[in-house]
Scaffold this active site. Structure first.
Site, PDB file in Angstrom:
ATOM      1  N   ARG A  74       0.815  -1.221   0.000  1.00 15.73           N
ATOM      2  CA  ARG A  74       0.000   0.000   0.000  1.00 15.73           C
ATOM      3  C   ARG A  74       0.853   1.279   0.000  1.00 15.73           C
ATOM      4  O   ARG A  74       0.382   2.342   0.390  1.00 15.73           O
ATOM      5  CB  ARG A  74      -0.963   0.012   1.192  1.00 15.73           C
ATOM      6  CG  ARG A  74      -2.005  -1.093   1.153  1.00 15.73           C
ATOM      7  CD  ARG A  74      -3.076  -0.871   2.209  1.00 15.73           C
ATOM      8  NE  ARG A  74      -4.092  -1.904   2.145  1.00 15.73           N
ATOM      9  CZ  ARG A  74      -4.081  -3.021   2.881  1.00 15.73           C
ATOM     10  NH1 ARG A  74      -3.080  -3.213   3.739  1.00 15.73           N
ATOM     11  NH2 ARG A  74      -5.031  -3.898   2.781  1.00 15.73           N
ATOM     12  N   LYS A 125       2.829  11.190 -11.398  1.00 16.43           N
ATOM     13  CA  LYS A 125       2.136  10.293 -12.308  1.00 16.43           C
ATOM     14  C   LYS A 125       2.925   8.993 -12.441  1.00 16.43           C
ATOM     15  O   LYS A 125       4.110   9.004 -12.758  1.00 16.43           O
ATOM     16  CB  LYS A 125       1.979  10.927 -13.688  1.00 16.43           C
ATOM     17  CG  LYS A 125       0.786  11.841 -13.842  1.00 16.43           C
ATOM     18  CD  LYS A 125       0.622  12.208 -15.308  1.00 16.43           C
ATOM     19  CE  LYS A 125      -0.593  13.070 -15.544  1.00 16.43           C
ATOM     20  NZ  LYS A 125      -0.769  13.385 -16.992  1.00 16.43           N
ATOM     21  N   GLU A 155       9.929  17.500 -24.684  1.00 19.65           N
ATOM     22  CA  GLU A 155       9.213  17.894 -23.474  1.00 19.65           C
ATOM     23  C   GLU A 155       9.661  19.268 -22.986  1.00 19.65           C
ATOM     24  O   GLU A 155       8.867  20.017 -22.401  1.00 19.65           O
ATOM     25  CB  GLU A 155       9.419  16.853 -22.371  1.00 19.65           C
ATOM     26  CG  GLU A 155       8.710  15.535 -22.610  1.00 19.65           C
ATOM     27  CD  GLU A 155       7.200  15.624 -22.429  1.00 19.65           C
ATOM     28  OE1 GLU A 155       6.702  16.671 -21.961  1.00 19.65           O
ATOM     29  OE2 GLU A 155       6.519  14.639 -22.762  1.00 19.65           O
ATOM     30  N   LYS A 215       6.814  22.889 -13.799  1.00 17.41           N
ATOM     31  CA  LYS A 215       5.943  21.747 -13.519  1.00 17.41           C
ATOM     32  C   LYS A 215       5.540  21.723 -12.053  1.00 17.41           C
ATOM     33  O   LYS A 215       4.402  21.360 -11.713  1.00 17.41           O
ATOM     34  CB  LYS A 215       6.616  20.438 -13.907  1.00 17.41           C
ATOM     35  CG  LYS A 215       5.668  19.263 -13.782  1.00 17.41           C
ATOM     36  CD  LYS A 215       6.084  18.054 -14.554  1.00 17.41           C
ATOM     37  CE  LYS A 215       4.980  17.003 -14.536  1.00 17.41           C
ATOM     38  NZ  LYS A 215       5.378  15.770 -15.233  1.00 17.41           N
ATOM     39  N   GLU A 238      -4.742  16.463 -11.818  1.00 18.01           N
ATOM     40  CA  GLU A 238      -5.054  16.744 -13.229  1.00 18.01           C
ATOM     41  C   GLU A 238      -6.554  16.924 -13.468  1.00 18.01           C
ATOM     42  O   GLU A 238      -7.142  16.372 -14.390  1.00 18.01           O
ATOM     43  CB  GLU A 238      -4.522  15.621 -14.127  1.00 18.01           C
ATOM     44  CG  GLU A 238      -4.379  16.046 -15.583  1.00 18.01           C
ATOM     45  CD  GLU A 238      -3.721  14.981 -16.451  1.00 18.01           C
ATOM     46  OE1 GLU A 238      -3.741  15.153 -17.676  1.00 18.01           O
ATOM     47  OE2 GLU A 238      -3.195  14.002 -15.906  1.00 18.01           O
ATOM     48  N   ARG A 284      -3.503  21.375 -14.568  1.00 16.35           N
ATOM     49  CA  ARG A 284      -2.459  20.447 -14.996  1.00 16.35           C
ATOM     50  C   ARG A 284      -2.697  19.903 -16.396  1.00 16.35           C
ATOM     51  O   ARG A 284      -1.783  19.384 -17.043  1.00 16.35           O
ATOM     52  CB  ARG A 284      -2.355  19.296 -13.990  1.00 16.35           C
ATOM     53  CG  ARG A 284      -1.140  18.391 -14.213  1.00 16.35           C
ATOM     54  CD  ARG A 284      -0.903  17.464 -13.047  1.00 16.35           C
ATOM     55  NE  ARG A 284       0.208  16.570 -13.297  1.00 16.35           N
ATOM     56  CZ  ARG A 284       0.736  15.738 -12.403  1.00 16.35           C
ATOM     57  NH1 ARG A 284       0.242  15.693 -11.180  1.00 16.35           N
ATOM     58  NH2 ARG A 284       1.745  14.950 -12.715  1.00 16.35           N
ATOM     59  N   ASN A 322      -0.657  18.372 -21.047  1.00 12.16           N
ATOM     60  CA  ASN A 322      -0.967  17.369 -22.076  1.00 12.16           C
ATOM     61  C   ASN A 322      -0.822  17.910 -23.487  1.00 12.16           C
ATOM     62  O   ASN A 322      -1.092  17.189 -24.455  1.00 12.16           O
ATOM     63  CB  ASN A 322      -2.391  16.838 -21.882  1.00 12.16           C
ATOM     64  CG  ASN A 322      -2.528  15.995 -20.635  1.00 12.16           C
ATOM     65  OD1 ASN A 322      -1.615  15.260 -20.284  1.00 12.16           O
ATOM     66  ND2 ASN A 322      -3.661  16.121 -19.950  1.00 12.16           N
ATOM     67  N   HIS A 351       0.395  15.798 -26.334  1.00 11.84           N
ATOM     68  CA  HIS A 351       0.352  14.409 -25.898  1.00 11.84           C
ATOM     69  C   HIS A 351      -0.913  13.674 -26.339  1.00 11.84           C
ATOM     70  O   HIS A 351      -0.889  12.450 -26.448  1.00 11.84           O
ATOM     71  CB  HIS A 351       0.483  14.332 -24.377  1.00 11.84           C
ATOM     72  CG  HIS A 351       1.868  14.579 -23.895  1.00 11.84           C
ATOM     73  ND1 HIS A 351       2.528  15.769 -24.106  1.00 11.84           N
ATOM     74  CD2 HIS A 351       2.742  13.776 -23.220  1.00 11.84           C
ATOM     75  CE1 HIS A 351       3.740  15.686 -23.567  1.00 11.84           C
ATOM     76  NE2 HIS A 351       3.888  14.497 -23.036  1.00 11.84           N
ATOM     77  N   HIS A 371       0.480  10.601 -27.951  1.00 10.27           N
ATOM     78  CA  HIS A 371       0.267   9.251 -27.442  1.00 10.27           C
ATOM     79  C   HIS A 371      -0.429   8.373 -28.483  1.00 10.27           C
ATOM     80  O   HIS A 371      -0.124   7.174 -28.601  1.00 10.27           O
ATOM     81  CB  HIS A 371      -0.559   9.281 -26.161  1.00 10.27           C
ATOM     82  CG  HIS A 371       0.230   9.661 -24.952  1.00 10.27           C
ATOM     83  ND1 HIS A 371      -0.352   9.924 -23.730  1.00 10.27           N
ATOM     84  CD2 HIS A 371       1.564   9.825 -24.762  1.00 10.27           C
ATOM     85  CE1 HIS A 371       0.586  10.228 -22.848  1.00 10.27           C
ATOM     86  NE2 HIS A 371       1.750  10.184 -23.457  1.00 10.27           N
ATOM     87  N   HIS A 375       9.202   8.417 -27.488  1.00 10.30           N
ATOM     88  CA  HIS A 375       8.102   9.203 -26.914  1.00 10.30           C
ATOM     89  C   HIS A 375       8.243  10.675 -27.307  1.00 10.30           C
ATOM     90  O   HIS A 375       7.258  11.314 -27.707  1.00 10.30           O
ATOM     91  CB  HIS A 375       8.106   9.070 -25.389  1.00 10.30           C
ATOM     92  CG  HIS A 375       7.118   9.954 -24.708  1.00 10.30           C
ATOM     93  ND1 HIS A 375       5.756   9.748 -24.772  1.00 10.30           N
ATOM     94  CD2 HIS A 375       7.294  11.088 -23.953  1.00 10.30           C
ATOM     95  CE1 HIS A 375       5.140  10.680 -24.082  1.00 10.30           C
ATOM     96  NE2 HIS A 375       6.029  11.507 -23.575  1.00 10.30           N
TER      97      HIS A 375
END
Length: 526
Positions: free
Chosen positions: A287, A309, A351, A393, A403, A407, A411, A414, A418, A431
């Site tokens: 956990r 993330k 990025e 960031k 997000e 936030r 993206n 992306h 993606h 990427h």
């Protein structure tokens, strides 16, 4: 990092402290007096007796000239090294000057059997020499009174000083879960200090790639073990294929067999794949256990290691299964980028450009003016870029950790990026290359929607092209891109809402794009 140069009178423990520091940092220890003795095949008192002090000072100065420009050294100097300004100029150019001090009575006690060399009036001679040299000993970056401190405690103080002075730190503030992002050159040896500050247990699990283990991680493992940490290493194959629930299960099994418990720390040492995978394992094993990111690619340093993330790919969708789980610290050492393949460095810059486009026009201008220095991997240029990206960031994550709103601007590039990456089967394109294509296509959408100008689109794409990144889809299947978009987890009620370019340093957080326009831009980008 800069070298550590220890100065001070006889008896202050420069050699003892220096050896401890060198061991903790994984550096080379240089004792100037011992080198002089080996070179002259005589003890220092013998050299002085045979040839005089001037001769010895010349030998000392030549040794300093040879070693001062090297890196990763702890240098213990003789008591009189400060008498020649050129010695100190050379040592200071690439090192921090640490002066060890103590009262006269303490020095006389420590000198013990060496007192006869000071003459009949040892106290008087020590007082005279200290009065002469005290202003020179005070001209230091750090002064430490060693009279009430063990050599280990003195070394602790020096390491703490290096942590404050030899790296930039960007704080991330999240409602009592603050953590630092440390950026610098050669700073990995300070990680044990950071773990101690976190109250971490002695058991450390390192998730990494075998290739990283042979370079950056290898030296780090030695430093950790030299300071008493129990280190277990878990190698995972390179590439997106490792980001799977199968690999998560395998790692959890291996962690349990290694008796990793809730007081242990997981170090994710590598690029974005290791960070995403290791972060998700840290979030779910027992956990949640302490997580520290040690990114070794530019992409991971400026993006994936910051913000919490984590995730793995599933059902053909990138990062479909994941969690928000913040690290306890991030340590970005730009020295690890020196061995990064050129393509990976350029991929990471996608990025960086994204960050500049969505919120830092000054960074965009810095890239335009200093791209050559960045591509040459000059440490100062890399540290500036990474620090700016980390600071931006951090601000965004602080405002919107999960997000839900602000936030989402991260993206940019992306949504389509993606989809392009998935359409290529996570092969053939990195990427960063996919994100660059996504930025170019999404900028065209913004232009067609009247949100931005053709000049802005051209300026963005021109910088991407200078970096060597693609701005067109090329042979990627358009049909596969559409299938990937249909599964995008950022959709709401089946409708995608995108961050859209407005100007360099500014985006609109959410913009619905008509499907007809989207099909036109994707289909026409050959």
């Amino acid at each position: 990092m800069r070298n550590v140069v220890l100065i001070g009178f006889m008896g202050t423990g420069k050699s003892a402290v220096g050896q401890i520091l060198a061991r903790r940092l994984g550096w080379t220890f240089v004792d100037i007096d011992r080198r002089a003795a080996r070179r002259e095949r005589a003890t220092v008192p013998q050299i002085l007796a045979r040839h005089g002090e001037g001769y010895f000072r010349d030998v000392e100065a030549r040794i300093i000239a040879e070693v001062a420009g090297r890196r990763d050294l702890v240098i213990a100097t003789g008591a009189g090294v400060v008498l020649r300004p050129e010695n100190m100029r050379r040592l200071r150019a690439n090192g921090w000057i640490v002066s060890l001090t103590a009262p006269v009575d303490v020095l006389l006690t420590r000198l013990g059997e060496r007192r006869p060399s000071l003459g009949g009036d040892a106290r008087g001679e020590v007082v005279r020499l200290l009065d002469q040299r005290r202003p020179l000993y005070r001209d230091a970056d750090l002064m430490i009174d060693v009279s009430v401190a063990t050599p280990d405690r003195v070394a602790d103080a020096v390491l703490a000083f290096l942590g404050r002075r030899d790296r930039r730190t960007v704080p991330v503030h999240l409602s009592g879960r603050d953590y630092p992002v440390h950026i610098g050159e050669g700073i990995l040896p300070l990680l044990p200090v950071d773990l101690a500050a976190l109250g971490a247990g002695r058991r450390v699990a390192v998730v990494t790639h075998r290739s990283v283990r042979r370079s950056a991680a290898g030296a780090l493992l030695g430093v950790l073990r030299s300071q008493g940490f129990e280190v277990s290493v878990f190698d995972v194959p390179a590439g997106e294929g490792s980001k799977s629930l199968v690999m998560v299960g395998a790692l959890c099994t291996r962690l349990a067999r290694a008796r990793v418990d809730r007081h242990s720390t997981l170090l994710a040492v590598g690029g974005g794949v290791v960070g995403d995978l290791g972060g998700f394992v840290a979030a779910t094993y027992m956990r949640g256990i302490r997580l520290v990111h040690v990114p070794t690619t530019l992409l991971a340093m400026v993006d994936s290691s910051i913000g919490g993330k984590t995730g793995v790919n599933h059902a053909g969708v990138k990062n479909l299964v994941g969690a928000f789980y913040q690290p306890s610290a991030v340590v970005a050492d730009v020295r690890t980028l020196q061995t990064l393949p050129e393509r990976e460095l350029r991929s990471g810059l996608a990025e960086v450009v994204k960050t500049a486009v969505v919120g830092d026009a000054d960074l965009f201008e810095f890239l335009e003016d200093n791209l050559a220095a960045v591509l040459r991997r000059e440490p100062d240029a890399l540290i500036e870029v990474i620090s700016r990206c980390a600071a931006f960031k951090a601000r965004v994550v602080e405002a919107d950790e999960a997000e839900r709103a602000e936030r989402q601007i991260l993206n940019y590039g992306h949504t389509l990026g993606h989809a392009v990456e998935a359409a290529a089967g996570f092969r053939g394109l990195t990427h960063g290359e996919a994100v660059a294509i996504g930025m170019a296509l999404e900028a065209r959408l913004a232009q067609r929607l009247g949100l931005t100008s053709a000049a802005t689109v051209e300026r963005q794409n021109a910088l991407l092209a200078r970096i060597g990144l693609p701005v067109r889809l090329g042979p990627v299947s358009r049909a596969a891109v559409w299938r990937a978009l249909a599964l995008d987890k950022k959709s709401k009620d089946g409708v995608l809402r995108w961050p859209m370019l407005v100007g360099i340093g500014s985006v609109r957080r959410e913009q619905e794009v008509p499907e007809a326009l989207l099909r036109e831009v994707i289909g026409g980008s050959r």
